[in-house]
Design an enzyme around this catalytic site. Sequence first.
Site, PDB file in Angstrom:
ATOM      1  N   SER A  87       2.069 -28.307 -14.925  1.00 28.78           N
ATOM      2  CA  SER A  87       3.456 -27.473 -14.519  1.00 28.78           C
ATOM      3  C   SER A  87       3.322 -26.102 -14.865  1.00 28.78           C
ATOM      4  CB  SER A  87       4.328 -28.034 -15.015  1.00 28.78           C
ATOM      5  OG  SER A  87       4.590 -28.005 -16.534  1.00 28.78           O
ATOM      6  N   LYS A 122      13.723 -28.724 -19.353  1.00 28.78           N
ATOM      7  CA  LYS A 122      13.368 -27.640 -19.190  1.00 28.78           C
ATOM      8  C   LYS A 122      14.409 -26.368 -18.994  1.00 28.78           C
ATOM      9  CE  LYS A 122       8.952 -28.952 -17.522  1.00 28.78           C
ATOM     10  NZ  LYS A 122       8.075 -29.010 -16.370  1.00 28.78           N
TER      11      LYS A 122
END
Length: 854
Positions: A745, A788
Site C-alpha cells: 500500500s 488509516k
Amino acid sequence: MGSTTMQIPNRLPLLLTNEGVLLPGASMRISVETSRNIQLVKSRVLRGTSVKSTIIGVIPNTRDPDSDTEELPHLHRIGTAGIAVQVVGSNWPKPHYTLLITGLCRFHIVELLKEKPFAVAEVEQLDRLEQYTEGIGELSDLSQQFYKYAIQLVEMLDMSVPVVAKLRNLLDSLPKETLPDILASIIRTSTNEKLQQILDAVSLEERFKKTIPLLVRQIEGLKLLQKTRKSKPNDEKRVVAIRPIRRNNQVPGRPLHLDAVEEEDDDEDSDDIVMLEKKIKNSNIPEQAMKVCMKEVKRLKKMPQSMPEFALTRNYLELMVELPWNKSTTDRLDLRAARHLLDSDHYAMQKLKQRVLEYLAVRQLKNNLKGPILCFVGPPGVGKTSVGRSIAKTLGREFYRIALGGVCDQSDIRGHRRTYVGSMPGRIINGLRTVGVNNPVFLLDEVDKLGKSLQGDPAAALLEVLDPEQNHSFTDHYLNVSFDLSQVLFIATANTTATIPPALLDRMELIQVPGYIQEEKIEIAHRHLIPKQLELHGLTPRQIQIPKEATEDIISRYTREAGVRSLERKIGAVCRAVAVKVAESQHKATNSTRTHVTEKEGKEVVHEVTKSESITDTTDLALPPEMPIVIDRHALKDILGAPIYEMEVSQRLSQPGVAIGLAWTPLGGEIMFVEASRMEGEGQLTLTGQLGDVMKESAHLAISWLRSNAKKYHLTNAAGSFDLLDNTDIHLHFPAGAVTKDGPSAGVTIVTCLASLFSGHLVRSDVAMTGEITLRGLVLPVGGIKDKVLAAHRAGLKRVILPKRNEKDLDEIPANMREDLDFVTAFCLDDVLNAAFDGGFPAESRHSILNSKL
Ligand SMILES: Nc1ncnc2c1ncn2[C@@H]1O[C@H](COP(=O)(O)OP(=O)(O)OP(=O)(O)O)[C@@H](O)[C@H]1O
C-alpha cells in the site's frame, strides 16, 4: 549373596572411619581425608592390580589421627570387610578421596601387624553363614517374623508403587540371613545401635533378635508420622493411644499385636475418604463421572496414605466434587436493560454494540445456545475486554477471562494426563471450578497470540472448545470424563486476524472494533475514564477539573494510539499529582489547627499571641491549592513533562522528496513518512527502514513507472536529463527504522515522494495517501482504510488520497470526520499526483508539446 562361599584374605589393610557403620550387604560412601587412610587408598586401591587388593577392612567408630606420626587409637575389634567399587578424588577444599564401598562380611582383628604408612591387621572372618538352614527351630521363627515386618515396612515407605514392588522382589530373592544387615542399613538407627546391636551381633540368632525391635520401632514411627500429617483435631489422643502398644513391642522377640494397631490405623485413615465418598454421592455428578469417581474412591481406600498417588487421587476427587456439573445461574434476558447497560458502560462502538444486542435478542427468542462465537478484533485499548465483561453483566452471568497470549502448550487448554507428577486440569476446567457455575461468560483474550511448540498446538485444542456441535462433550485430559461446555458463552478477542489459524477463525464471527477518533476519545475520557480515575485516587470534581481542552491536549500531544489505554494512564498521572497537592493541603490544615490547640492549652495567658497565630494559619491554608485545581496546558506540562508528540508534519515536508503514507498495524493505523534523496552515482537504488520484499518491489515499480513517464511529467535528474538514473543514485528511506514494514500500500506514496524529488515541487503538507500501484500506473485497492483514515485525522492532516475502489469503505467513517477530511479517490497515478501537489502536477499533454515546438 554368595557370602557363604566367600573367603576374605587373612591380612587386611584397615580403613578407620568415625562416621556411620558399614554393614555386610550394604554400600556406603566414605570420605578419606587423613594421611593414613589416603596412603591406603593410594597404595592399595588405586595401584592394586587384583580384586583382592580392593578388599579392605573398614573399622567403625575409630577416629584416625590426622598425621601418620601419631599413634593409632584403640581400634573397634569388629569391622566389615568391604570391596571398594568406586574412588573419586578431589583437590578442593583439600586433597581427599571419596570411596564407595560395599560390605562383604564381618571380621575380627586378631593382631595389628603395622601402623604405618597405613594400618594392616591379621583378621579372622566371622560371618560363616552356612550355619543357617531354613525350617529349623527358633531361628526359622525369627527369620519368618523378621521377613513379615520387613515387608510391612517396605510397603509403608514413601515411594511410588513400582519401587515398592521392586523392593519386595528383592526381599523375596535375598537369602534370609542377609536381611538383618541390609534392612538395618535402610532404617533409621543411631551409630551406636548399628555398632553394638548389629555389627557386634555375630550370631545370626542374636542379630535377628536385636534388629526386630528396631524394625518395629521404624514401622510405628512411620504410622505416627502419617497420622500427624492428617492433622486431625483429636490427633493427640491417638498418639497417646499408640504409645503403650509401642512399649509392649520393645521387648525383643515377643509377638506383636500388629493386627490391632493396623485396624485402628486404617479406621482413622479411612475417615477422610468416607467423608469424601459421602460428598461425591451427595453431589450432582453425572452418571458416567460418578462411576469413575467411585472407582477412584475404591482405589484410594486401598492405598497407603504416604503414597504420592494418594494425594493425586484425592485432589482429583475433590475437583470432581467442586466442578459445577449442574449448577448454573439464571439468565437475565432483558434487551432494553442490556442496551441501557451497554450504552452506559461504553461510549461509541455502535456497530459492536448493535451486533451484541442482536446476538442477545436471538438468545432471548430461541433458548438455544448454539450461536456463533463472537470474536472482537481491533487495536489494543479499544474496550474489547471491557465489552465482554459488560455482556456478562447484562446477562447476569459470571465472567472469567482466560489470557491466551503466549500459551504454547496444548495441555494449558486441555490439562495434563494424571500420570504426570504435578498434573493439573486445563484453563477451561480451572475457570469453571473458579466461577462455580457451568454457564459463565468465558473471554478468550488475545487468541491471535497463541503460540505453537513441541508440546502441541493449543489452537487445535481450542477448536473443540469453540465448536458448538462438539463442546457438549469436552474432555479434559486430567478429568478424563467429558464435561458439557455447551452452556458456556465464549467470546474471543484479538488484535489481528492474520495470526489466527484459519480453522479457528472459521468457527468465529468477527466483529471489527476500529480505533477511536479524537472526539470519541474526548467523550470517553469525560464520561468514563476521568470519573473512574477520580474515584481510584480518592478525588472529587470539587478538587480537580479537567476541561475538554486539556483532554484534547493529552490526546494529541501526549498519546498516539488507536484506543484509550494510554490516555487513561495519563489521566491517572494527572490525578496522582493532584492527589499529592490535596493531601499536602489537608496535612497543612490539620497541622495548623493542632498547633493552634496546643498553644492555646499551654499559653492561656497570652491570648493575643494565639489569636494572631491563628490568623497566619488561615492565610497559610488559603495558599495552596485553590480548589478545584483546573488542569490547563501549563499544569499538563508540569505533570506530564514536555509534549511527546508535536505536529511535525509541516516541518518534515519543507523540502522536496518527502511524502506521507498511511500504514496499518495491529495496533491501529499510523502515518508513515517516506523520504528520498539523490546523489551522483551509477543508477543504484538503496532502500532502508527494514522493508519487506513486497515493499521493495513497490519501490522498483515506482521508479520504473516514473522513468517511463519522465518526459510526460517533466521529471529530470540533477543534470537535467530525462533518464532519471543516469549518473544518479537514489536512496529511499522509511523512518522508524527499527520497525519492520511490508505490504504494497505504500506504492502511491513512493511515487509521489520520487515525483517530488525529481520535479523539485513540495508535496502538500496536509496530504496522506495509500494505494497499491501497477506498472501501468493504475491504483489498486488496499485494506485497513478506516484505521488509516483515523490515523490521518489524528495527525491533523486534511486530505486523504485513496484508491477509487476503496470508496465504499468511506461509509464506515463517522460523519463528523468525513466533514473534517477531504477524500480524493484515485483511479490512476495521475489522479494521485494531481491531488498531492498544490495546484496539481502538470503533465505535458501532446497538445502542449506541440505548442512548445511552435
Ligand atoms: N468505548 C469505551 N467506553 C468506555 N470505556 C472504554 C471504551 N473503550 C475503552 N474503554 C476503557 O479502556 C480501557 C481499556 O479497555 P480494554 O482493556 O477493554 O481494551 P482491549 O481492547 O481489550 O485491549 P487489549 O487488546 O490490549 O486487551 C478500559 O478501562 C475500558 O473501560
